[in-house]
Design a protein around this motif. Sequence first.
Motif, short mmCIF file in Angstrom:
data_model
loop_
_atom_site.label_atom_id
_atom_site.label_comp_id
_atom_site.label_asym_id
_atom_site.label_seq_id
_atom_site.Cartn_x
_atom_site.Cartn_y
_atom_site.Cartn_z
N VAL A 195 -9.24 -11.92 -2.37
CA VAL A 195 -8.68 -10.84 -1.67
C VAL A 195 -8.99 -10.84 -0.16
O VAL A 195 -10.18 -10.87 0.09
N ALA A 196 -8.19 -10.82 0.60
CA ALA A 196 -8.34 -10.69 2.04
C ALA A 196 -8.43 -9.31 2.36
O ALA A 196 -7.61 -8.49 2.89
N ILE A 197 -9.63 -8.84 2.29
CA ILE A 197 -10.21 -7.49 2.30
C ILE A 197 -9.84 -6.90 4.03
O ILE A 197 -9.30 -5.67 3.91
N GLY A 198 -10.29 -7.73 4.82
CA GLY A 198 -9.95 -7.20 6.18
C GLY A 198 -8.48 -7.20 6.53
O GLY A 198 -8.21 -5.88 7.11
N GLY A 199 -7.71 -7.99 5.99
CA GLY A 199 -6.29 -7.88 6.55
C GLY A 199 -5.55 -6.94 5.71
O GLY A 199 -4.80 -5.98 6.30
N TYR A 200 -5.95 -6.49 4.35
CA TYR A 200 -5.55 -5.40 3.81
C TYR A 200 -5.98 -4.10 4.30
O TYR A 200 -5.01 -3.43 4.43
N ARG A 201 -7.17 -3.92 4.58
CA ARG A 201 -7.46 -2.70 5.39
C ARG A 201 -6.82 -2.32 6.47
O ARG A 201 -6.37 -1.29 6.89
N LEU A 202 -6.79 -3.53 7.43
CA LEU A 202 -5.92 -3.24 8.70
C LEU A 202 -4.65 -3.05 8.52
O LEU A 202 -3.79 -1.99 9.05
N ALA A 203 -3.89 -3.49 7.32
CA ALA A 203 -2.49 -3.22 7.08
C ALA A 203 -2.35 -1.78 6.51
O ALA A 203 -1.39 -0.85 6.88
N VAL A 204 -3.32 -1.28 6.00
CA VAL A 204 -3.20 0.17 5.17
C VAL A 204 -3.48 1.18 6.47
O VAL A 204 -2.78 2.32 6.36
N PHE A 205 -4.29 0.60 7.15
CA PHE A 205 -4.62 1.52 8.70
C PHE A 205 -3.45 1.64 9.36
O PHE A 205 -3.13 2.89 9.97
N ALA A 206 -2.66 0.56 9.48
CA ALA A 206 -1.37 0.42 10.24
C ALA A 206 -0.19 1.42 9.63
O ALA A 206 0.47 2.04 10.06
N LEU A 207 -0.15 1.14 8.33
CA LEU A 207 0.59 1.84 7.72
C LEU A 207 0.56 3.39 7.49
O LEU A 207 1.62 4.39 7.82
N SER A 208 -0.59 3.71 7.41
CA SER A 208 -1.07 5.28 7.32
C SER A 208 -0.83 5.79 8.78
O SER A 208 -0.31 6.92 8.86
N ALA A 209 -1.00 4.95 9.74
CA ALA A 209 -0.54 5.30 11.27
C ALA A 209 0.94 5.56 11.51
O ALA A 209 1.32 6.57 12.17
N ALA A 210 1.54 4.61 10.96
CA ALA A 210 3.20 4.69 10.79
C ALA A 210 3.57 6.00 10.38
O ALA A 210 4.43 6.63 10.77
N PHE A 211 2.82 6.53 9.01
CA PHE A 211 3.55 7.51 8.39
C PHE A 211 3.26 8.75 9.45
O PHE A 211 4.16 9.89 9.66
N ALA A 212 1.83 8.95 10.19
CA ALA A 212 1.63 9.86 10.82
C ALA A 212 2.68 9.90 11.97
O ALA A 212 3.22 10.93 12.49
N GLY A 213 2.82 8.82 12.69
CA GLY A 213 3.58 8.82 13.87
C GLY A 213 5.20 9.17 13.57
O GLY A 213 5.76 9.69 14.38
N LEU A 214 5.73 8.73 12.41
CA LEU A 214 6.92 9.10 12.06
C LEU A 214 6.98 10.81 11.87
O LEU A 214 8.01 11.29 12.13
N ALA A 215 6.11 11.32 11.25
CA ALA A 215 6.00 12.93 10.92
C ALA A 215 5.78 13.46 12.48
O ALA A 215 6.48 14.37 12.81
#
Length: 325
Positions: A195-215
């Motif tokens: 499992v690419a732990i670092g890559g997944y965590r960065l992707a989730v961090f960016a996705l959560s920021a995208a949700f916040a940015g859209l709101a």
Amino acid sequence: MRRRLPAVLLLAVLTLLPPLLPERHLATFVLLALAATVTVGVSLLMGYAGQVSLGQASFYAIGAYAAGLLAVHGVPPLLGLLAAPVIAAVAATLLGAPLLRLRGHHLAFATLAVQLILLSLLAQADWAGGAIGLQGIPRFSIGGFELREDLGYAYAAGFVLMIAVLIARNVIESRAGRGMRAAATSETAAAASGVAIGGYRLAVFALSAAFAGLAGGVYAFYLGYLAPGSFPVLLSIEFVVMAVVGGLGTIAGPLVGASVIVLLVQALNTLGTQPGMPGYAPAVLSYAVYAIVLIVCVLYLPKGLVPPIRDRLSVRPATPAPDHV
């Protein structure tokens, strides 16, 4: 069909409820839906990636200011709204690359520091309105249709919430979602499994920021005015409390948590603004409620409100053994 039932129920609520609400309650519905959208990302980040962020309101602010500044400078509001989550996700990617090397409370304090720095920069930036704030943000419009009433923004907020929920559900059920759950349980075992732990965590961090940015983009067009004081540190704590109260790592948890906290805060604000109450009463009551709710959840509902209810509903009564004559 059972897997689609929660999404169908959410769509029905977001479609049928706004017209039934009194005009004075529509603003609360808008803020609740936007808070739930941000909390969906927080729940993904904390429940699946195992990372704690105390600065999620900073990405809410980035999305709001991005949409507001673009609209003020003549960019069509629709393009500004679409750009808000992208800009927030890019900012999260740039910040997350070094920050996600930290763990636990170190990461929490680092994200908190990011928000404090951002608020200081916004207060000093003349191009963003400075401490006075960004004014003159136009109403959201598509072509010749312009949203003027709160009911329209209630549907807009419900629409972005539905998008966040559907994306989060698809991510959780994907291979990446399984990898994130494995990493949250045991990094060593997940890494050994490829499992690419670092890559997944960065992707989730960016996705959560995208949700916040859209709101945040919807928030900017709804209010028409932004200031650094609109995104206090307390707001980030509020998002975390919503996620914990509802249940980390669940889809329904952010919706339930946001509903409980927003309605509770609204009731306390009404109480704190009563004649005879000091001016600091609403803020003090809010801090007290966050502390009490967190303590109660940690002691009596460590998994939040949704998991116990879901487990209780999923338990089927045992089939009685047949009688033998």
